[in-house]
Design a protein around this motif. Structure first.
Motif, PDB file in Angstrom:
ATOM      1  N   GLN A  27       0.623  -1.008  -0.302  1.00  0.00           N
ATOM      2  CA  GLN A  27      -0.053  -0.332  -0.195  1.00  0.00           C
ATOM      3  C   GLN A  27       0.413   1.634   0.193  1.00  0.00           C
ATOM      4  N   HIS A  31      -5.041  -1.493  -5.644  1.00  0.00           N
ATOM      5  CA  HIS A  31      -6.465  -1.013  -5.597  1.00  0.00           C
ATOM      6  C   HIS A  31      -7.216  -2.038  -5.182  1.00  0.00           C
ATOM      7  N   HIS A  63      -9.825   3.013  -1.147  1.00  0.00           N
ATOM      8  CA  HIS A  63      -9.402   2.622  -2.098  1.00  0.00           C
ATOM      9  C   HIS A  63     -10.278   2.956  -3.229  1.00  0.00           C
TER      10      HIS A  63
END
Length: 223
Positions: free
Chosen positions: A54, A94, A193
């Motif tokens: 991430q 994502h 996201h």
């Protein structure tokens, strides 16, 4: 009239620049949030690795902001194509993250982390202090965890205000408090996201419109 003709070249360029300025702000805030959350997970764990992925994704968002601005300012089709590719890669990351979301797994990881902190507390006092002070809780289930083991309840189990501490310890155990806090963060991340997929999709759209405009202009000059 084609959609690409409805906007002037300079208008599209400024739209891309403004969009990437906003992307830069979002990216920097996301990097800070990821670094903060990395400290909550054990290095080498699955959750820690996912946070690193991430972090790489939001770092790419920051980098893409500069690439997008550079392409828009110079009117470069190649740089803009590179920028669009970066946005597509971020959207893929994502989607990968959303696919891996599992609240049950997150709860189990939180419980494991708290159990490790509690075991450390039994060996050396103070391991639970940061958790108890931050989340205003006491013990794993309640302050009785200390009482049942004939261990003095630490000061971090008591609410403090202006140097004075309350008489009674926090009534809530850290397992419940930690799960609630982490689950809220987890759900906000999932929403984030989803929103970023739409946001980056808009970036791709306006970039493609600018690319079409630039290509149309270059064809016009070639005749």
């Amino acid at each position: 009239m084609p959609l690409t003709m409805a906007f002037g070249r300079s208008c599209l360029q400024w739209t891309v620049i403004v969009f990437n300025t906003l992307s830069l702000i979002i990216g920097i805030l996301s990097v800070v949030a990821c670094i903060y959350e990395l400290e909550k997970f054990t290095e080498g764990s699955a959750e820690h690795r996912e946070k690193l992925v991430q972090l790489a994704s939001v770092s790419l968002l920051v980098l893409s902001s500069f690439v997008g601005c550079l392409g828009a300012i110079n009117g470069s089709v190649r740089i803009l194509c590179c920028y669009v590719t970066m946005l597509i890669a971020m959207i893929a990351s994502h989607i990968w993250k959303l696919y891996r979301y599992n609240e049950t797994k997150q709860m189990a990881a939180t419980e494991k982390m708290l159990t490790a902190a509690w075991m450390s507390e039994l060996v050396k006092k103070g391991a639970m202090d940061p958790i108890q002070e931050t989340y205003e809780c006491c013990g794993v289930s309640s302050s009785l965890d200390y009482v049942n083991l004939n261990v003095k309840i630490p000061l971090t189990c008591y609410r403090s205000q202006s140097g004075l501490r309350s008489i009674y310890p926090y009534g809530e155990g850290c397992l419940v408090a930690l799960k609630r806090a982490y689950m809220n963060i987890y759900r906000y991340e999932r929403l984030g996201h989803s929103l970023l997929i739409g946001f980056e999709g808009i970036g791709i759209l306006i970039s493609l419109l600018l690319i079409c405009k630039l290509l149309t202009k270059s064809r016009r000059y070639s005749y």
